[in-house]
Write an enzyme that holds these catalytic residues in place. Structure first.
Site, PDB file in Angstrom:
ATOM      1  N   HIS A 119       0.832  -1.208   0.000  1.00 14.33           N
ATOM      2  CA  HIS A 119       0.000   0.000   0.000  1.00 14.33           C
ATOM      3  C   HIS A 119       0.869   1.261   0.000  1.00 14.33           C
ATOM      4  CE1 HIS A 119      -2.773   2.841   2.329  1.00 14.33           C
ATOM      5  NE2 HIS A 119      -3.372   2.635   1.179  1.00 14.33           N
ATOM      6  N   GLU A 131       0.633  -0.578  -4.835  1.00 18.03           N
ATOM      7  CA  GLU A 131      -0.428   0.410  -5.044  1.00 18.03           C
ATOM      8  C   GLU A 131       0.165   1.800  -4.897  1.00 18.03           C
ATOM      9  OE1 GLU A 131      -3.782   3.090  -3.421  1.00 18.03           O
ATOM     10  OE2 GLU A 131      -1.867   2.554  -2.490  1.00 18.03           O
ATOM     11  N   ASP A 139      -0.943   6.251  -5.358  1.00 18.14           N
ATOM     12  CA  ASP A 139      -1.985   7.263  -5.572  1.00 18.14           C
ATOM     13  C   ASP A 139      -1.450   8.293  -6.551  1.00 18.14           C
ATOM     14  OD1 ASP A 139      -3.715   6.277  -3.353  1.00 18.14           O
ATOM     15  OD2 ASP A 139      -1.970   6.871  -2.161  1.00 18.14           O
ATOM     16  N   HIS A 190      -0.849  11.035  -2.020  1.00 17.51           N
ATOM     17  CA  HIS A 190      -2.154  10.654  -1.502  1.00 17.51           C
ATOM     18  C   HIS A 190      -2.992  11.870  -1.133  1.00 17.51           C
ATOM     19  CE1 HIS A 190      -5.087   9.525   1.588  1.00 17.51           C
ATOM     20  NE2 HIS A 190      -5.202   8.410   0.901  1.00 17.51           N
ATOM     21  N   GLU A 234      -4.064   4.272  -8.465  1.00 22.57           N
ATOM     22  CA  GLU A 234      -5.331   4.829  -7.982  1.00 22.57           C
ATOM     23  C   GLU A 234      -5.450   6.283  -8.428  1.00 22.57           C
ATOM     24  OE1 GLU A 234      -6.057   4.659  -3.725  1.00 22.57           O
ATOM     25  OE2 GLU A 234      -7.717   6.064  -3.954  1.00 22.57           O
TER      26      GLU A 234
HETATM   27  O1  G3P Z   1      -6.420   1.447  -3.059  1.00 25.33           O
HETATM   28  C1  G3P Z   1      -6.561   1.100  -1.726  1.00 25.33           C
HETATM   29  C2  G3P Z   1      -6.373   2.298  -0.829  1.00 25.33           C
HETATM   30  O2  G3P Z   1      -5.184   2.944  -1.189  1.00 25.33           O
HETATM   31  C3  G3P Z   1      -7.514   3.259  -0.897  1.00 25.33           C
HETATM   32  O3  G3P Z   1      -7.462   4.223   0.089  1.00 25.33           O
HETATM   33  O4  G3P Z   1      -7.007   6.449   0.962  1.00 25.33           O
HETATM   34  O5  G3P Z   1      -5.246   4.712   1.090  1.00 25.33           O
HETATM   35  O6  G3P Z   1      -5.839   5.737  -1.099  1.00 25.33           O
HETATM   36  P1  G3P Z   1      -6.336   5.329   0.268  1.00 25.33           P
HETATM   37 MG    MG Z   2      -4.593   4.594  -2.408  1.00 22.85          MG
END
Ligand code: G3P
Ligand code: MG
Length: 235
Positions: free
Chosen positions: A15, A42, A44, A56, A108
């Site tokens: 993450h 993952e 952002d 993020h 994302e």
């Molecule tokens: O994609 C999973 C997660 O990253 C979604 O929430 O706020 O951590 O981007 P966030």
């Molecule tokens: Mg995310």
């Protein structure tokens, strides 16, 4: 229908990169995630002045030495900030070059107004150079932006992000042509999981860091998790 562990291994998604061990959404974090053995990473992404930046938050204070909203600073200034341990805020292209197919990439979409088109353009270039489609996933909480991405690049897999339980359970993911439902651990209702599986979708849960919660997710039969600590979920 629950996951058959012998048929499909539990997918570990680092993450924001291996963000338990390195500054989130930096090249260092992504490299750390790979070195720890995460299957996927993952990150952002926000579109700003034509660049796709890994970040993020909408504001800079938590993860950089900058102040204010990312959208209010010129790109050159953003690129001079320290995103932790001397890391620069990376671009999506820098990330894809670094990862170089060593792990799957879940991108994302955090912003809209052109983000889908910009990400589709970049990913298509990498796919044309040999990046396999089954090692890419684009996701978003912003379902209209995700829909737009789907229209532009239907060949690239998408995942629907949920932080809640919709009235039609996993229906929106099918409607969008997604391969997965990426759902918050706070809202992992067994009926949502069962409905997603019955519709042929994978279910990935975020953000699961505690070993007991990781074990609970595995026992429930989810297909994988997003975690800041990939090493806790592997093996
Ligand atoms: O994609 C999973 C997660 O990253 C979604 O929430 O706020 O951590 O981007 P966030
Ligand atoms: Mg995310």
């Amino acid at each position: 229908m629950s996951r058959n562990p012998s048929a499909s291994p539990f997918t570990v998604i680092a993450h924001r990169g291996g963000s338990g061990h390195a500054p989130e959404n930096t090249l260092l974090a992504l490299d750390t995630g790979i070195k720890m053995g995460a299957h996927w990473l993952e990150c952002d992404v926000q579109l700003h002045e034509g660049a796709l930046l890994l970040m993020h938050d909408l504001r800079l204070e938590r993860t950089t030495n900058g102040k204010g909203r990312l959208a209010d600073l010129p790109l050159a200034e953003l690129r001079r900030l320290d995103a932790g341990k001397g890391q620069q805020i990376p671009t999506l292209e820098e990330v894809l070059d670094l990862v170089d197919q060593r792990a799957g990439m879940n991108i994302e979409l955090k912003t809209w107004n052109g983000t889908a088109a910009a990400v589709a353009k970049v990913l298509r270039e990498y796919v044309a150079q040999g990046w396999p489609l089954d090692k890419l996933m684009v996701s978003s909480f912003h379902l209209p932006e995700l829909y737009e991405f789907r229209q532009i690049a239907p060949e690239i897999p998408i995942g629907v992000l949920l932080c809640g339980v919709p009235l039609d359970w996993a229906g929106c993911a099918v409607e969008l042509g997604a391969v997965s439902l990426n759902v918050s651990d706070e809202f992992l209702d067994e009926r949502l999981l069962a409905d997603a599986h019955a519709r042929g979708l994978k279910v990935y849960v975020y953000t699961v860091n505690h070993p007991e919660e990781i074990a609970r997710m595995k026992a429930m039969g989810v297909d994988g998790i997003f975690t800041n600590y990939p090493e806790r979920a592997l093996g």
